[in-house]
Design a protein around this motif. Structure first.
Motif, PDB file in Angstrom:
ATOM      1  N   GLU B 509       0.838  -1.209   0.000  1.00  0.00           N
ATOM      2  CA  GLU B 509       0.000   0.000   0.000  1.00  0.00           C
ATOM      3  C   GLU B 509       0.871   1.258   0.000  1.00  0.00           C
ATOM      4  N   VAL B 512       2.248   2.063  -3.350  1.00  0.00           N
ATOM      5  CA  VAL B 512       1.262   2.679  -4.250  1.00  0.00           C
ATOM      6  C   VAL B 512       1.048   4.147  -3.875  1.00  0.00           C
ATOM      7  N   GLU B 516       1.789   7.401  -6.217  1.00  0.00           N
ATOM      8  CA  GLU B 516       0.709   8.344  -6.480  1.00  0.00           C
ATOM      9  C   GLU B 516       1.160   9.768  -6.173  1.00  0.00           C
ATOM     10  N   GLN B 535      -1.663  -7.950  -9.523  1.00  0.00           N
ATOM     11  CA  GLN B 535      -2.614  -6.994  -8.959  1.00  0.00           C
ATOM     12  C   GLN B 535      -1.896  -5.698  -8.543  1.00  0.00           C
ATOM     13  N   HIS B 536      -0.770  -5.912  -7.876  1.00  0.00           N
ATOM     14  CA  HIS B 536       0.021  -4.773  -7.420  1.00  0.00           C
ATOM     15  C   HIS B 536       0.555  -3.977  -8.613  1.00  0.00           C
ATOM     16  N   TYR B 538      -0.949  -3.588 -11.456  1.00  0.00           N
ATOM     17  CA  TYR B 538      -2.054  -2.750 -11.952  1.00  0.00           C
ATOM     18  C   TYR B 538      -2.213  -1.507 -11.086  1.00  0.00           C
ATOM     19  N   GLN B 539      -2.125  -1.712  -9.758  1.00  0.00           N
ATOM     20  CA  GLN B 539      -2.289  -0.574  -8.846  1.00  0.00           C
ATOM     21  C   GLN B 539      -1.205   0.473  -9.085  1.00  0.00           C
ATOM     22  N   TRP B 596      -7.345  -2.121 -16.467  1.00  0.00           N
ATOM     23  CA  TRP B 596      -7.696  -2.290 -15.056  1.00  0.00           C
ATOM     24  C   TRP B 596      -8.145  -0.958 -14.467  1.00  0.00           C
ATOM     25  N   PRO B 598      -9.049   0.825 -10.737  1.00  0.00           N
ATOM     26  CA  PRO B 598      -8.971   0.590  -9.290  1.00  0.00           C
ATOM     27  C   PRO B 598     -10.340   0.591  -8.616  1.00  0.00           C
TER      28      PRO B 598
END
Lengths: 228, 650
Positions: B509, B512, B516, B535-536, B538-539, B596, B598
């Motif tokens: 987290e 990410v 950001e 998955q990570h 994509y994030q 993808w 979120p």
């Protein structure tokens, strides 16, 4: 309890006969280094056969460059060591765009260093013999001024010839199999491979007139005129 | 309490309204604070607020700033700067002081007052200039570096000046040591509230250990306390911070940082030295510690707010009655002072060969008097060196010159830089290559770090595992303790000037969040991010990262290649197969990452689901060994022409 015992058995094994026995060595015995470059060996019909017949022969070191350097990270020191310890250097490859497969170009660019292969101190290759063993897709008549390739094979290979010259090596013309894509269908492969083993034997034993062979358009022609 | 809340509200409101507007208009935050102070001053006056006493408190921001300056300066760097500090800085202080004193004597002042005025005016405003240079990104330029050296010299020179000024009041032969505490009082007033000793009225913290000691003992105590700071800073702070970091309580770390700064200020006050000097030394000592950036991040907001408050009080302290009473005289004196300071700086720029825009920046940025001027003025009037009325006028001149400084910066930017940079674009040296910040120094970050270091790049490594940082530092890696996902820490590590950020955090987290934040606020910083899984990935992609590396992907591919070779595949065939696999997998991943969303689950996202099904089908075919894209890529390389092709060539 420990008794010293003289190793009689060892002494006995030094047989007087073995001391007297003379080993018969051929007059001149050249060592050969084959640098084999084939990027798609699973599809090879001629080169693999040649390699198969030569593999394990005494006096011949066969290096599969694509196997040894699949990521093209060529070990310069190792390759220079190999060159030093052999008398005859062979590039064996299928012709790609009138030249070697890319790994052999990489090999030349990295291994033939200034101070090793050329330059005033670069004498490591002086006096050695250089030749190529090539298979081509095109037929023999295509490799002529009249054919669609417009140049004889030896002309097309002039960069390699000049490389050998600059490195002080004797350049021999290519040992070639034209039309290799249909060689299997015409049953030429086994004969060509046998001929290749024969060429290597001649070179090992120094039974080839190098000066004469160097003048011929191909090594195949030279052997024919010499009747070898 | 109500009074405090009202004051706090007023000051904060003034800052919040004026500073962003001033910044928007390109005036810089300092002018914003000053204007807020001017606007607030009638309100404060009617409320009976003593702006000057608040100013003494706010001067603690200067102490914190010197601590931060010290943190930026490793002893080695300081030593390397010695010629500039002594030459450029020393000449500026001495030259300006002499010139100003000369003029003051021409105006009929006695020599002792003239020298005091010279000293007061020789100083420039570290707070305004460094803040503005930093905001405008000029700190690393030639001119900015020269200005910085001079400011640093001035900040250090304040200490001998404080010792010298009482001597100027020679006839009365005041007790020098007794006033040493007062000297420190100005800059160190914040300790009053901390110490809780308000018995002494105005000089709450004025307990002086030196009282009654003979001269040699005083010297010993002074040297001893500076020695204490150096030794304790070197050997005690590390274990202390290490211990605190185990608690994993960020506010305790902040508390410890404040304790360090305030405690040193107190110690300095007690022995009669400048708290600014003490914290500066502490900062230098801690400059190569792994906690440097964390300390910076913790102290920075306090410093910023206190300095802001300081500037507001400067604005509020402008005596308009006095100003309008002698408007032309005071304006004339202010402009004359700035011209004189500018001329001295101009001469220095010539001597030290600061050419083009660098010379202009140097000259324009330092032409004002500074906040230490206020400190010295209050000190000189207390010591009876300068009469109170004259002190008021001089104070006004200092404030006005500070008020005019942002105007000089604007002049520099709009006129000088614009003109010079057009005619001589290569004049200003290009910023030294920005650093690389590596967040997370685990097995992943370490390898990236080593590769960058061995290729000559400067890296700053951040990690919130204290042991890891300590171990790495033993191997000479420049690492700092702290939570890299904290924006303040990233800023302290230099993200605004960084070229590249490598996000190698274990915490998914946080990684990410970090991507950001940085891709939004610092779009010029390139990001290489480590992903845990698809998955990570994509994030991270959605967060703005484009160079995303799945942590086990490449090693798995290599294992696959070895497996193929062990099964007898030719090494080059295995290499080709792994290249083809990587290409296909990454293409698929990129396609899916673009689709993808979120905010949607995989099932809700129809486009994503359809693409995923298509890719799965393709993969299945490939795994069954059927002829698909995957195979084509492997087989296309070095495939001989078809049989009989040659006969068709002419």
């Amino acid at each position: 309890m420990f008794r010293f015992s003289f190793p009689w058995a060892v002494l006995a094994s030094i047989h007087p006969v073995s001391l007297r026995k003379k080993v018969i060595v051929p007059v001149a015995r050249n060592s050969i280094l084959i640098l084999y470059a084939h990027p798609s060996q699973g599809r090879s019909e001629v080169n693999q056969e040649m390699v198969h017949d030569v593999e394990g022969t005494a006096g011949v070191t066969l290096i599969d460059l694509y196997a040894e350097y699949p990521t093209f990270e060529i070990d310069i020191d190792r390759e220079q060591g190999r060159l030093r310890s052999h008398d005859i250097i062979v590039f064996q490859f299928p012709l790609y765009w009138y030249s070697t497969p890319s790994i052999l170009k990489e090999w030349q660019d990295l291994v033939l260093e200034y101070g090793f292969a050329y330059g005033s101190d670069g004498t490591a290759l002086h006096g050695k013999v250089f030749l190529t063993a090539i298979t081509t897709g095109g037929a023999e008549d295509a490799y002529s001024h009249e054919g669609y390739n417009h140049f004889p094979l030896r002309h097309l290979l002039s960069p390699l010839e000049q490389t050998a010259n600059l490195c002080g090596m004797t350049y021999l013309p290519p040992f070639v199999l034209y039309g290799s894509r249909t060689a299997r269908e015409h049953n030429h492969v086994a004969a060509h491979a046998d001929r290749w083993v024969h060429v290597l034997d001649l070179l090992k034993a120094d039974r080839l007139n190098l000066a004469k062979a160097a003048m011929a358009p191909t090594l195949n022609d030279a052997l024919e005129t010499e009747g070898l | 309490m109500d009074g405090f809340l009202l004051q706090a509200t007023l000051f904060l409101l003034g800052a919040v309204v004026a500073v962003p507007i001033a910044n928007r208009l390109g005036l810089g935050s300092v002018l914003g604070y000053l204007i807020a102070g001017v606007v607030l001053s009638p309100v404060l006056k009617t409320l009976g607020v003593d702006a000057i006493s608040i100013q003494h408190f706010a001067e603690f921001g200067v102490v914190m700033m010197l601590f931060l300056i010290g943190l930026e300066l490793e002893p080695r760097q300081l030593w390397a700067m010695r010629h500039r500090l002594l030459g450029l800085g020393g000449l500026q202080v001495v030259g300006t002081a002499a010139a100003v004193a000369g003029f003051a004597m021409l105006f009929g002042q006695p020599w002792s007052i003239a020298v005091a005025i010279g000293l007061v005016f020789s100083l420039s405003s570290t707070a305004i200039v460094l803040q503005t240079l930093g905001e405008k990104g000029l700190l690393r330029s030639d001119g900015g570096q020269a200005s910085f050296s001079v400011l640093l010299t001035q900040d250090i020179a304040v200490i001998p000046m404080l010792a010298l000024i009482p001597l100027l009041a020679m006839p009365e032969l005041m007790d020098v040591a007794g006033h040493g505490a007062e000297a420190a009082h100005g800059a160190g007033h914040g300790t009053d509230d901390h110490g809780g000793d308000h018995g002494g009225g105005d000089h709450g913290g004025g307990i002086n250990l030196m009282e009654g000691l003979p001269g040699w003992a005083q010297t010993l105590v002074v040297l001893g306390s500076v020695g204490l700071i150096v030794v304790a800073g070197q050997y005690l702070t590390r274990p202390m911070f290490r211990f605190l970091s185990h608690a994993h309580l960020p506010e305790i770390f902040t508390a410890a940082a404040l304790l360090l700064v305030i405690g040193i200020a107190l110690l300095m006050t007690l022995v009669g030295l400048s708290p600014a000097l003490g914290t500066f030394v502490a900062g230098v000592v801690l400059a190569n510690s792994e906690y440097r950036h964390e300390l910076e991040a913790d102290i920075e907001p306090f410093k910023g707010l206190l300095l802001g408050l300081f500037f507001i009080t400067v604005g509020a302290g402008i005596n308009f009655a006095l100003l309008f009473g002698n408007f032309f005289v005071i304006i004339g004196l202010t402009l004359g002072l700035m011209l004189l300071k500018g001329l001295v700086l101009f001469a220095l720029a010539k001597i030290f060969r600061l050419r083009g825009s660098a010379g202009w920046l140097f000259m324009l940025s330092l032409a004002q008097a500074g906040e230490f001027g206020f400190v010295l003025l209050s000190f000189t009037t207390q010591n009876g060196v300068i009469p109170g009325a004259l002190g008021q006028t001089l104070s006004l001149i200092v404030a006005l010159s500070m008020l005019l400084t942002p105007g000089l910066f604007i002049f520099y930017e709009k006129v000088v830089a614009a003109k010079i940079d057009v005619t001589k674009p290569e004049e200003d040296e290009v910023d030294e290559s920005g650093p690389v910040i590596i967040a997370g120094l685990g097995r992943f970050g370490q390898i990236v770090n080593r590769m960058l270091l061995s290729n000559g790049h400067k890296t700053v490594v951040l990690d919130y595992h204290n042991e890891l940082i300590s171990t790495m530092r033993q191997f000479g890696v420049e690492g700092y303790f702290g939570d890299p996902s904290r924006p303040e820490l990233l800023e302290a590590a230099g993200i605004s000037e960084a070229k590249l950020l490598v996000v190698a955090l274990d915490d998914r987290e946080k990684a990410v969040m970090m991507v950001e934040h940085v891709s939004r606020d610092f779009p010029h910083v390139k990001i290489v991010a480590r992903a845990y899984d698809r998955q990570h990935t994509y994030q991270l992609y959605a967060a703005g990262a484009r160079d995303i590396v799945r942590e086990t992907f490449d090693s798995s591919v290599r294992a696959g290649r070895y497996a193929l070779m062990a099964l007898g595949h030719h090494p080059f065939e295995a290499e080709k197969a792994s290249r083809a696999y990587v290409k296909m997998d990454r293409d698929n991943l990129a396609e899916l990452a673009r689709l993808w969303d979120p905010d949607l689950t995989a099932i809700e996202n129809e486009a994503y689901a359809a693409k995923a099904r298509e890719i799965n089908a393709r993969m299945e075919e490939a795994m069954k060994g059927m002829h698909t894209d995957y195979h084509d890529r492997t087989e296309r390389g070095w495939t001989p022409p078809p049989k009989g092709y040659a006969s068709k060539l002419e």
